[in-house]
Design a protein around this motif. Structure first.
Motif, mmCIF file in Angstrom:
data_model
loop_
_atom_site.group_PDB
_atom_site.id
_atom_site.type_symbol
_atom_site.label_atom_id
_atom_site.label_comp_id
_atom_site.label_asym_id
_atom_site.label_seq_id
_atom_site.Cartn_x
_atom_site.Cartn_y
_atom_site.Cartn_z
ATOM 1 N N CYS A 99 0.831 -1.211 0.000
ATOM 2 C CA CYS A 99 0.000 0.000 0.000
ATOM 3 C C CYS A 99 0.864 1.259 0.000
ATOM 4 O O CYS A 99 0.540 2.245 -0.682
ATOM 5 N N TRP A 127 0.700 4.042 -2.865
ATOM 6 C CA TRP A 127 0.392 5.417 -2.469
ATOM 7 C C TRP A 127 1.465 6.373 -2.986
ATOM 8 O O TRP A 127 1.153 7.470 -3.481
ATOM 9 N N GLU A 164 0.998 6.776 -6.668
ATOM 10 C CA GLU A 164 -0.203 7.571 -6.941
ATOM 11 C C GLU A 164 0.079 9.058 -6.766
ATOM 12 O O GLU A 164 -0.392 9.890 -7.544
ATOM 13 N N ARG A 223 -5.725 3.920 -5.752
ATOM 14 C CA ARG A 223 -6.495 3.945 -4.507
ATOM 15 C C ARG A 223 -7.491 2.803 -4.429
ATOM 16 O O ARG A 223 -7.810 2.322 -3.341
ATOM 17 N N ILE A 260 -5.432 -0.065 -3.216
ATOM 18 C CA ILE A 260 -5.111 0.142 -1.800
ATOM 19 C C ILE A 260 -6.327 -0.163 -0.934
ATOM 20 O O ILE A 260 -6.220 -0.810 0.116
#
Length: 354
Positions: free
Chosen positions: A188, A192, A195, A216, A219
């Motif tokens: 994750c 992140w 992203e 997301r 995640i």
């Protein structure tokens, strides 16, 4: 007053069958999506996914046999049978088989997550050293527990045997929880980070129904799946520590099914872009890792196909997420983004709305 052993096992079996039905729906839906997307059934992820299903099927048989024997065949009645069965004094080979299939399912699911961690972190071997040690420790502990189950008939009355078995159970489930959150947390974090670097590319989020970027969405389902599995493991661990036989019995009926459901949810999200529902927020086809060229092209007004090939430059090789392919039902949208070598910000963003 201790709860009736027969009632506890009946409740556990009912919950297990309910979860089995839900798992079968997820499994068949995922297989259908994989077939329609022409995804290889011989890839490592597909093989592990099918193996977990086979382990679930075998486990469902192993837990059904004692229930049938206790309620139908045992002459002294189900209460007497399950009191003996839960203490491993009778038919413990079925309990040993259940523990084996549970351990095999957990090992396969964690191995799949370990591979995804390795790929997303650009095949950095250092990041997988700790989870490999945790996974190996859990596997060795499970093998010993299964061996203890096989020996239970001859050592069931020995206090030292019971104490050692409880300590092993606590150690194994603690290792399982640690492995799950290590893998989930680092995957994750990497998604992140990726992203954030590609955020200008995902400005189209405001024009989708979900408002979530592909990163997301992954995640979200990773955290949900990790929490579902961890809650089950933590409940089992607490029941062991407080010597709650009823609790451990019920959770033991559900544990393998939960592993199958978690794996199916992840596979479905990666291949269909949703956790079971078709939405206009996009379908994630693939997730691999390495270095950033992002391009989008509109094919139709109503059926836009958005292909994103993301790579991080060599200097950002610690944040690699490459090859996320989506199908979007967006308004017509053309965008082109190029990341310079070693840059973490896009140089130019071109947009055309019609």
């Amino acid at each position: 007053m201790a709860p009736d052993a027969a009632a506890v096992n009946l409740i556990g079996m009912t919950l297990s069958l309910t979860l089995w039905g839900f798992y079968m729906c997820l499994f068949l839906r995922t297989m259908r999506v994989m077939y329609r997307k022409r995804y290889s059934f011989f890839s490592p992820a597909s093989v592990i996914f099918i193996l977990i299903f086979l382990f679930n099927f075998a486990d469902s048989i192993c837990i059904s046999v004692p229930v049938y024997r206790g309620f139908i065949l045992f002459p002294e009645g189900p209460a007497a049978y399950f009191t003996l069965y839960n203490s491993k004094a009778i038919d413990n080979e079925w309990g040993a088989a259940t523990d084996f299939f549970l351990a095999a399912s957990a090992f396969c699911a964690d191995s799949l997550m370990l591979w995804r961690l390795y790929v997303v972190w650009a095949r950095d071997k250092r990041i997988i050293i700790m989870p490999i040690l945790l996974l190996a420790g859990g596997a060795i502990g499970c093998i010993i527990i299964v061996a203890f189950d096989v020996m239970a008939k001859t050592h069931i009355t020995e206090p030292l045997f019971q104490k050692q078995l409880k300590a092993l159970d606590v150690a194994v489930f603690s290792l399982n929880i640690s492995t799950t959150w290590y893998l989930t947390g680092f995957i994750c974090y990497k998604l992140w980070s990726a992203e954030r670097k590609s955020r200008p590319v995902h400005d189209y989020e405001a024009h989708t129904s979900s408002g979530l970027s592909p990163y997301r969405r992954i995640i979200k389902v990773l955290i949900q799946s990790g929490m579902l599995y961890s809650i089950t493991e933590a409940a089992f661990l607490i029941c062991i520590l407080v010597d709650n036989t009823a609790g451990t019995t019920i959770v033991n009926y559900m544990d393998t099914r939960i592993i199958g459901i978690v794996t199916a949810l992840l596979m479905l999200q990666l291949h269909a872009g949703s956790s079971g529902e078709k939405t206009s927020s996009g379908r994630i086809r693939n997730l691999t890792g390495q270095s950033v060229h992002v391009s989008t092209r509109v094919i139709k007004h109503t059926d836009t196909v958005l292909r994103t090939d993301a790579q991080l430059s060599d200097s950002d090789a610690k944040d690699p997420v490459e090859g996320i392919e989506l199908e979007e039902g967006l308004t017509r949208h053309v965008a082109h983004v190029d990341f310079e070598q070693g840059s973490t910000q896009p140089d130019e963003v071109y947009r055309q709305w019609k």
